[in-house]
Design a protein around this motif. Sequence first.
Motif, short mmCIF file in Angstrom:
data_model
loop_
_atom_site.label_atom_id
_atom_site.label_comp_id
_atom_site.label_asym_id
_atom_site.label_seq_id
_atom_site.Cartn_x
_atom_site.Cartn_y
_atom_site.Cartn_z
N THR A 177 0.83 -1.22 0.00
CA THR A 177 0.00 0.00 0.00
C THR A 177 0.86 1.26 0.00
N ASP A 178 2.13 1.14 -0.39
CA ASP A 178 3.04 2.30 -0.53
C ASP A 178 3.24 3.04 0.78
N VAL A 179 3.39 2.29 1.86
CA VAL A 179 3.68 2.88 3.17
C VAL A 179 5.12 2.56 3.54
N GLN A 180 5.90 3.56 3.81
CA GLN A 180 7.29 3.39 4.23
C GLN A 180 7.33 3.28 5.76
N ILE A 181 8.08 2.31 6.27
CA ILE A 181 8.20 2.12 7.71
C ILE A 181 9.64 2.41 8.14
N ASP A 182 9.80 3.44 8.96
CA ASP A 182 11.08 3.74 9.61
C ASP A 182 11.03 3.25 11.05
N TYR A 183 12.17 3.20 11.70
CA TYR A 183 12.17 2.71 13.08
C TYR A 183 13.19 3.47 13.92
N VAL A 184 12.91 3.45 15.23
CA VAL A 184 13.81 4.01 16.24
C VAL A 184 13.96 2.95 17.32
N LEU A 185 15.17 2.48 17.55
CA LEU A 185 15.42 1.42 18.53
C LEU A 185 15.64 2.03 19.91
N PHE A 186 14.93 1.49 20.91
CA PHE A 186 15.12 1.89 22.30
C PHE A 186 15.58 0.67 23.09
N ARG A 187 16.62 0.85 23.89
CA ARG A 187 17.17 -0.24 24.70
C ARG A 187 16.91 0.07 26.17
N PRO A 188 15.86 -0.56 26.77
CA PRO A 188 15.56 -0.28 28.17
C PRO A 188 16.67 -0.76 29.09
N GLU A 189 16.85 -0.05 30.17
CA GLU A 189 17.79 -0.47 31.19
C GLU A 189 17.08 -1.41 32.17
N ARG A 190 17.64 -2.61 32.34
CA ARG A 190 17.01 -3.60 33.19
C ARG A 190 17.96 -4.03 34.30
N SER A 191 17.35 -4.50 35.40
CA SER A 191 18.12 -5.10 36.48
C SER A 191 18.20 -6.60 36.24
N ALA A 192 18.98 -7.29 37.06
CA ALA A 192 19.14 -8.74 36.91
C ALA A 192 17.80 -9.43 37.17
N ASP A 193 17.61 -10.56 36.49
CA ASP A 193 16.32 -11.26 36.59
C ASP A 193 16.56 -12.75 36.78
N VAL A 194 15.61 -13.40 37.46
CA VAL A 194 15.60 -14.85 37.66
C VAL A 194 14.26 -15.37 37.19
N GLN A 195 14.26 -16.45 36.43
CA GLN A 195 13.01 -16.99 35.91
C GLN A 195 13.03 -18.51 35.93
N VAL A 196 11.82 -19.07 36.11
CA VAL A 196 11.63 -20.52 35.99
C VAL A 196 11.33 -20.81 34.53
N THR A 197 12.14 -21.61 33.91
CA THR A 197 11.96 -21.88 32.48
C THR A 197 11.29 -23.21 32.19
N ASP A 198 11.27 -24.14 33.15
CA ASP A 198 10.65 -25.44 32.87
C ASP A 198 10.36 -26.17 34.18
N VAL A 199 9.21 -26.84 34.23
CA VAL A 199 8.83 -27.75 35.31
C VAL A 199 8.42 -29.06 34.66
N SER A 200 9.08 -30.15 35.05
CA SER A 200 8.84 -31.44 34.40
C SER A 200 8.44 -32.48 35.43
N VAL A 201 7.28 -33.15 35.19
CA VAL A 201 6.81 -34.25 36.02
C VAL A 201 6.31 -35.35 35.10
N PRO A 202 6.28 -36.60 35.54
CA PRO A 202 5.73 -37.67 34.71
C PRO A 202 4.25 -37.43 34.41
N THR A 203 3.82 -37.82 33.22
CA THR A 203 2.43 -37.63 32.84
C THR A 203 1.51 -38.48 33.69
#
Length: 999
Positions: A177-203
């Motif tokens: 549709t003849d629309v030009q897309i420009d961009y501006v990159l923003f890099r947020p400042e973050r603190s350290a993080d801890v996450q649970v990525t997987d929990v596995s149990v028998p079916t």
Amino acid sequence: MTFTFAPALVLLLLLPVAAYIGFPRYGYRRTRDLTSLVLRLIILLLMILAISGAQVVRSADKLAVVFLVDVSDSIDPATQDAEFAYVAEAMESMGINDSAGIVLFGTNAVVERQVNNVRELGEIQSAPVTSNTDLAEAIRLGLALFPADAARRMVILSDGRPTVGDTEAAAGLAAATDVQIDYVLFRPERSADVQVTDVSVPTTVGADQVFDLSISIEAEEETTAEVTVYASGEIILQDDVELNEGQNRRTFSLRAGESGFRDFRVQIDPAGEDEFAQNNSLSAFSRVVGPPRVLIMATDPQEVQFIVPALEEAGLDVDLRAPDELPVGLVPLVQYDSIIIANVAARFLSNARMEAIDSYVKDLGGGLVFIGGPESYGPGGYFMTPLEDTLPVETRIRDQQRLPQLTLAYLVDTSGSMGAVGPSGVQNIELAKEAIIRSIEFLQPTDRAGAANFDTAGSWIANVQPVQDRRALQSLIATLRPGGGTDILAGMNLVAAELVQDPADRKHIILLTDGGANPAGLVELSEQIFEEADVTTSVIAIGAGSASFLDDMANAGGGNFYLIDNVAQIPTIFTQETVLATRSYIQEEEFFPQVTGISPILNAITDGSGQMSAPPLYGYVATTRKQTATTIMAGGEYQDPILAQWQYGLGRSVAFTSDATSRWSADWVNWEGYSRFWAQTVEWTITDSADSNVEMRVEMDGEEARVIVDAREEGGEFLNGAGLQMSLVDPGLDSQQVELQQVAPGRYEASFTPGSEGSYILRLGGGTGEVSVSETAGWVMSYSPEYDLRISPAGVGILNDVAEITGGREIQDDPTRAFEHTLQAQAASSPIWMQLLIAALLLLPVDIAVRRLVVTRRDLARLWDAAFGVASAATAETSERMSSLMSARERAREQIEQGVSPSRTVSELRRNREAGDTDAAPEAPKPVSIGDEKTSFAALRQRQQISRGEEPTPSAPKPQPKTPPASTPKAAPPPADSGDSSGNIGSRLLKRRRTDDEK
């Protein structure tokens, strides 16, 4: 020029037809008819072009820019402020013909500002959901905002981490549709993080089997964290772990315990900094295979002291709990195959627990056995509750003839303290009104009811009246308002005076109060009206600090006392009191139950004739069978349901209106068929099978979840044509039905869109004529990828790809580049149908004027005079003649009045004029013949017709004068010097006018 409805141009064929029909036929008026024809053809052409949607295409040097601003959770508040500051600075460089719009996006996209030419950013008002980043939806929404007559550009302000949606496909749509897309990159400042990525149990795990639960934890720096493991809402493990930077895996050994469907949730609490709390929890499901597990709820263990060993003897795993010990929610119920509720009043089960039980049966195929007693069914306050919907019986008796007439008076404390808001977020007075309204619904049309309130005095809100127009009575109840003091005696005196004289069989007062008052005379009044007029009084006291005399009032008045801390119980207590006041629902008499239906519950219990040789029962609660339910046993004077069953949704429900203890079943607890009866009753409600050859799993595909089912028969062959359906219950207990489609031999699939994170319960049902499929599974929608550290924190990858697809660029350093006029101007079409119609309407009166109006030279001269105020030559000459004639006329009139002959006067006037004496009297003209006068006027009429373009009327032949008789003397010839004096003045004037016209 372009057209929006080009097929209408076929109407142009009407133009030659109209030209042929309207072509002039008479030569003398051809000019006028040709002019009218041209005007009509122009009007017709304008109308056809308007109908065709004519548009004018032109280009303009305009630029429209739409800013797509990322406000998802991965963008911290400081970075969001920087994004809006960039947009504000860019908008300051807008040209006079430029415009700008703003779209905010996260999980969804919303329009913050429509495209307009205002330079100021303004205050941000929109608030999209921020748990995901859907850049594709933002691009599609932005495309819909662009005007048609401007060059178009989008500017994306984001960290480059879209988590859902097909961004590249949306960019391709923008490029098309003849629309030009420009961009501006923003890099947020973050603190350290801890996450649970997987929990596995028998079916699947065996009952009491030891199994391993494995946890994967991702940490951005070394830290310690507390790990807590929940099983069906209860803590089964809590431990501290040391976490290294990167991936950490921990394994814990657990014991499965009893059979059932079990959910495990892992929660970590880091000791140090943590960017996102949303990724600190994750769940998994497992099925513990073993004997069927049954949950029994009772407020008094004596109610189930005989049924628990009977079920355990039948091989069922029994879990006994009080109602308030059951966690709120659906997931804790999934581990049970069936639920038994024994003589539990509705006030001990919160509305949320009853809704969970209803969904457990209807949507997940669970079983329910409801056992009676003095605090069950209607007397237990289950009228109009979610659990009444689950039962195969209604808690209200429909037969009005068997119920005595009841007059019920509601006396409500409306002191200022009743305006307090309880834990439910609702004022106490509002709960009181809801309770009265529900109680009125339970009453029969032959009953009577009234409502009064008291603060510093007592007054009637609704006088005691028959319960026929329930809505009008309930509307009056809704007018209750808090305020004032507390004078219970004033209210009691008011109500007692009315009920003592009431002729009803049963008369009852329900007093609701939340504060202390002067106790003088209250107990005595309750006792007096009870003994003298059989008016009973029950008291509902709100709060643990209520005065002790309220309990004494209830005891003296022959009623019940309720001390409640949870005001949400008020509606169920009012309903319970309404039932108890009738004294007709609890039937305590000896009877033998009669078998009225066939059911697997009675297998090996009835004899060959279908009758059951069971001992008598001594009481039950009267109910009414629902239309689609089956009554298995009936009893009592009115053959009320004793045992009823029905299929409710995917599950099954059984109602036993007597009890299971020695109160009404004293002979049954010693009956040899007691254990078999209750075991078969519970087993009939259990529909799930752990031995089903069905495997079910859920996979995320973008924003949708895809359910995959592999089904086989017992011999291992693929199960085809099973017609499987799935009932899905989300974390908010909302359910939906999903039909699975077979996509391969033995494989079925369906898709749904999960609305929120958490545990989803899936119940599968269906099968063929020979094979029945019934399976329950669980699925956890993990936290959004927005909080997943494994996705790059920020990057230009996807943003650069989008820019390349649309011919865009990175404009990080210079916000003014957003409004650079480097794009090709767009051609815009402007509709002109309105202007065409206006032009046609303006030409229409001109056409009418050409055909209907005749304009002569004299009319034009007059128009000239009116327009410019200067007389034309013809007008001046005519005016001079008319002035002379008028002067002559006046002089002739004066001569006649003076006795002078008009003919002499006219002759003298003519001679004097020739001699230069204008003041001489005029000589009388010689009369003209009638024939000459007619000829002159006929000629004048012909000339006028010719000047108007009309066909002249032929002149009548001039009549020949008759020969006068001989005796008649001839008229003397005019004098030689009389000049042109023949005829009268009018004929001479006409002759002279013709002479002037010829010149």
